[in-house]
Enzyme design. Sequence first.
Site, PDB file in Angstrom:
ATOM      1  N   LYS A 148     -18.322  58.658 -76.745  1.00  0.00           N
ATOM      2  CA  LYS A 148     -19.313  58.412 -75.694  1.00  0.00           C
ATOM      3  C   LYS A 148     -18.639  58.697 -74.362  1.00  0.00           C
ATOM      4  O   LYS A 148     -17.640  58.054 -74.024  1.00  0.00           O
ATOM      5  CB  LYS A 148     -19.801  56.961 -75.760  1.00  0.00           C
ATOM      6  CG  LYS A 148     -20.821  56.590 -74.688  1.00  0.00           C
ATOM      7  CD  LYS A 148     -21.506  55.281 -75.049  1.00  0.00           C
ATOM      8  CE  LYS A 148     -22.491  54.828 -73.991  1.00  0.00           C
ATOM      9  NZ  LYS A 148     -21.851  54.133 -72.871  1.00  0.00           N
ATOM     10  N   PRO A 199     -23.832  50.372 -76.546  1.00  0.00           N
ATOM     11  CA  PRO A 199     -22.875  49.265 -76.538  1.00  0.00           C
ATOM     12  C   PRO A 199     -22.861  48.629 -75.150  1.00  0.00           C
ATOM     13  O   PRO A 199     -22.770  49.331 -74.149  1.00  0.00           O
ATOM     14  CB  PRO A 199     -21.535  49.957 -76.836  1.00  0.00           C
ATOM     15  CG  PRO A 199     -21.718  51.383 -76.439  1.00  0.00           C
ATOM     16  CD  PRO A 199     -23.181  51.693 -76.560  1.00  0.00           C
ATOM     17  N   CYS A 216     -15.876  53.897 -69.991  1.00  0.00           N
ATOM     18  CA  CYS A 216     -15.805  52.594 -69.324  1.00  0.00           C
ATOM     19  C   CYS A 216     -15.141  52.738 -67.952  1.00  0.00           C
ATOM     20  O   CYS A 216     -14.024  53.248 -67.841  1.00  0.00           O
ATOM     21  CB  CYS A 216     -15.038  51.584 -70.187  1.00  0.00           C
ATOM     22  SG  CYS A 216     -14.947  49.964 -69.398  1.00  0.00           S
ATOM     23  N   GLY A 233     -29.634  50.972 -73.129  1.00  0.00           N
ATOM     24  CA  GLY A 233     -28.832  49.775 -72.970  1.00  0.00           C
ATOM     25  C   GLY A 233     -29.574  48.668 -72.259  1.00  0.00           C
ATOM     26  O   GLY A 233     -30.240  47.834 -72.869  1.00  0.00           O
ATOM     27  N   ARG A 234     -29.539  48.708 -70.913  1.00  0.00           N
ATOM     28  CA  ARG A 234     -30.010  47.558 -70.148  1.00  0.00           C
ATOM     29  C   ARG A 234     -31.478  47.217 -70.373  1.00  0.00           C
ATOM     30  O   ARG A 234     -31.840  46.033 -70.403  1.00  0.00           O
ATOM     31  CB  ARG A 234     -29.715  47.781 -68.659  1.00  0.00           C
ATOM     32  CG  ARG A 234     -28.226  47.656 -68.361  1.00  0.00           C
ATOM     33  CD  ARG A 234     -27.869  48.251 -67.033  1.00  0.00           C
ATOM     34  NE  ARG A 234     -28.179  49.676 -67.004  1.00  0.00           N
ATOM     35  CZ  ARG A 234     -28.201  50.421 -65.910  1.00  0.00           C
ATOM     36  NH1 ARG A 234     -27.939  49.872 -64.751  1.00  0.00           N
ATOM     37  NH2 ARG A 234     -28.484  51.698 -65.981  1.00  0.00           N
ATOM     38  N   HIS A 259     -23.558  59.760 -71.154  1.00  0.00           N
ATOM     39  CA  HIS A 259     -24.162  58.942 -70.089  1.00  0.00           C
ATOM     40  C   HIS A 259     -24.127  59.804 -68.831  1.00  0.00           C
ATOM     41  O   HIS A 259     -23.047  60.206 -68.386  1.00  0.00           O
ATOM     42  CB  HIS A 259     -23.340  57.647 -69.940  1.00  0.00           C
ATOM     43  CG  HIS A 259     -23.767  56.792 -68.789  1.00  0.00           C
ATOM     44  ND1 HIS A 259     -23.062  55.683 -68.378  1.00  0.00           N
ATOM     45  CD2 HIS A 259     -24.838  56.862 -67.963  1.00  0.00           C
ATOM     46  CE1 HIS A 259     -23.671  55.122 -67.339  1.00  0.00           C
ATOM     47  NE2 HIS A 259     -24.750  55.825 -67.082  1.00  0.00           N
ATOM     48  N   ASN A 269     -28.119  59.423 -72.566  1.00  0.00           N
ATOM     49  CA  ASN A 269     -28.107  58.012 -72.165  1.00  0.00           C
ATOM     50  C   ASN A 269     -28.134  57.866 -70.647  1.00  0.00           C
ATOM     51  O   ASN A 269     -27.540  58.664 -69.937  1.00  0.00           O
ATOM     52  CB  ASN A 269     -26.836  57.339 -72.747  1.00  0.00           C
ATOM     53  CG  ASN A 269     -26.554  55.972 -72.156  1.00  0.00           C
ATOM     54  OD1 ASN A 269     -25.537  55.766 -71.502  1.00  0.00           O
ATOM     55  ND2 ASN A 269     -27.436  55.030 -72.374  1.00  0.00           N
TER      56      ASN A 269
HETATM   57  C1  LIG Z   1     -23.091  44.911 -68.951  1.00  0.00           C
HETATM   58  C2  LIG Z   1     -22.731  46.281 -69.461  1.00  0.00           C
HETATM   59  C3  LIG Z   1     -21.777  46.411 -70.451  1.00  0.00           C
HETATM   60  C4  LIG Z   1     -21.441  47.684 -70.943  1.00  0.00           C
HETATM   61  N1  LIG Z   1     -20.520  47.796 -71.935  1.00  0.00           N
HETATM   62  C5  LIG Z   1     -20.246  49.012 -72.469  1.00  0.00           C
HETATM   63  C6  LIG Z   1     -19.358  49.148 -73.578  1.00  0.00           C
HETATM   64  O1  LIG Z   1     -18.805  48.167 -74.095  1.00  0.00           O
HETATM   65  N2  LIG Z   1     -19.131  50.408 -74.058  1.00  0.00           N
HETATM   66  C7  LIG Z   1     -19.741  51.517 -73.521  1.00  0.00           C
HETATM   67  O2  LIG Z   1     -19.534  52.634 -73.997  1.00  0.00           O
HETATM   68  N3  LIG Z   1     -20.584  51.413 -72.485  1.00  0.00           N
HETATM   69  C8  LIG Z   1     -20.869  50.191 -71.966  1.00  0.00           C
HETATM   70  N4  LIG Z   1     -21.777  50.096 -70.958  1.00  0.00           N
HETATM   71  C9  LIG Z   1     -22.532  51.297 -70.548  1.00  0.00           C
HETATM   72  C10 LIG Z   1     -23.813  51.412 -71.395  1.00  0.00           C
HETATM   73  O3  LIG Z   1     -23.529  51.615 -72.755  1.00  0.00           O
HETATM   74  C11 LIG Z   1     -24.709  52.573 -70.908  1.00  0.00           C
HETATM   75  O4  LIG Z   1     -23.985  53.771 -70.996  1.00  0.00           O
HETATM   76  C12 LIG Z   1     -25.193  52.378 -69.471  1.00  0.00           C
HETATM   77  O5  LIG Z   1     -25.605  51.044 -69.251  1.00  0.00           O
HETATM   78  C13 LIG Z   1     -26.354  53.326 -69.143  1.00  0.00           C
HETATM   79  O6  LIG Z   1     -27.440  53.123 -70.028  1.00  0.00           O
HETATM   80  P1  LIG Z   1     -28.733  52.223 -69.618  1.00  0.00           P
HETATM   81  O7  LIG Z   1     -29.228  52.749 -68.303  1.00  0.00           O
HETATM   82  O8  LIG Z   1     -29.711  52.427 -70.738  1.00  0.00           O
HETATM   83  O9  LIG Z   1     -28.254  50.811 -69.489  1.00  0.00           O
HETATM   84  C14 LIG Z   1     -22.087  48.844 -70.420  1.00  0.00           C
HETATM   85  C15 LIG Z   1     -23.043  48.695 -69.406  1.00  0.00           C
HETATM   86  C16 LIG Z   1     -23.380  47.439 -68.933  1.00  0.00           C
HETATM   87  C17 LIG Z   1     -24.436  47.323 -67.856  1.00  0.00           C
END
Ligand SMILES: Cc1cc2nc3c(=O)[nH]c(=O)nc-3n(C[C@H](O)[C@H](O)[C@H](O)COP(=O)(O)O)c2cc1C
Length: 328
Positions: A137, A12, A97, A221-222, A165, A197
């Site tokens: 999460k 997400p 968050c 995610g990113r 995460h 994650n």
């Molecule tokens: C722009 C942005 C928005 C995010 N929004 C959420 C969210 O709504 N809910 C959530 O559980 N994590 C959120 N996250 C965290 C991501 O879900 C994820 O845990 C984190 O980016 C690490 O994973 P990645 O390295 O694959 O991006 C957000 C991260 C980013 C950068």
Amino acid sequence: MIEFKNLLMLAPLAGYTDLPFRSVVKGFGVDITVSEMISSHALVYSNKRTLKMAEKSPQEQPYSVQISGSKEEVIKQAVEILNTQKGIDIIDLNCGCPAPKVANHGNGSGLLKDLNLLVKIANLIKENAKTPYTSLKVRLGFDKKIPNEIAQALKDVKSDFVVVHGRTRADGYKKEKIDYDAIAHIKQNVPMPLIANGEIDSVEKAQKVLEHTGANGVMIGRAAITSPWIFWQIRNNTHEIPPIVKKELVLEHFNKMIEFYGERGAIMFRKNLHAYTKGHEGASEFRNLINSLSDVKQITQHIENFFSHNQMVTHNFPQLVHLNKRTS
Ligand SMILES: Cc1cc2nc3c(=O)[nH]c(=O)nc-3n(C[C@H](O)[C@H](O)[C@H](O)COP(=O)(O)O)c2cc1C
């Protein structure tokens, strides 16, 4: 039935993982998609507008809706509202968050400071949800890592799986802070399936994290924002790009945005265009131009021009090089 083996999940991402983006990613074979975080308070008190965020596209199955909150009565009502929506398979609780406006009120990562409450809220969701699954999460802690305490708390949680995460709230998104050992430790000590994650951005990294942590799957995610085909690559164990043309992918995503949001989708799509043009020659000029436009037809024309004529990449971005070869 979800098979908890090498699962691929889209993380997400508030502001990104809306219905249009999720349906683009779904086309690349991701197993589970998750909505943006939806505040339980907003669901209960401004239901109509907020419910749009929970809508799914028909291809999304299983589909998860993530909620945040820590007030029992509000969470219960939010779950009852989601129970009236068709097609939701999983309700996920956000316990990670870091945003002050969320965490300072005891929501999101704030729940990691009160693990008894975290267990209570997760179980309240499980008891009241009509969805076949619920999940949560988490990060590794609030100010410091507490993997032991988290694993202990998860033993009392009745949710069906957990996503971890590998950073604390205080770590923010610092690359060097990612800790797969701690994820592995939690995995060894909890009975439920666990999805790992954080910082997964390639086929090799996904395989490494799966092996290292023993997780039942990975969540990305990113990396998916710039390379939504990453799930296809992991699934097929390849660096190749699926036979799509980037121009068409971007236009498809743009059209879905307009369909879902109406004309304001054009402005909302700017951030996605920034991501898609990353590494291309002339990207910053293109971004400046796009930032001054809001007309759907004009933007469509500029997307067509940019991705038809601009084949050069300035960064070492192998996926895009492959992709652009196909477009030429
Ligand atoms: C722009 C942005 C928005 C995010 N929004 C959420 C969210 O709504 N809910 C959530 O559980 N994590 C959120 N996250 C965290 C991501 O879900 C994820 O845990 C984190 O980016 C690490 O994973 P990645 O390295 O694959 O991006 C957000 C991260 C980013 C950068």
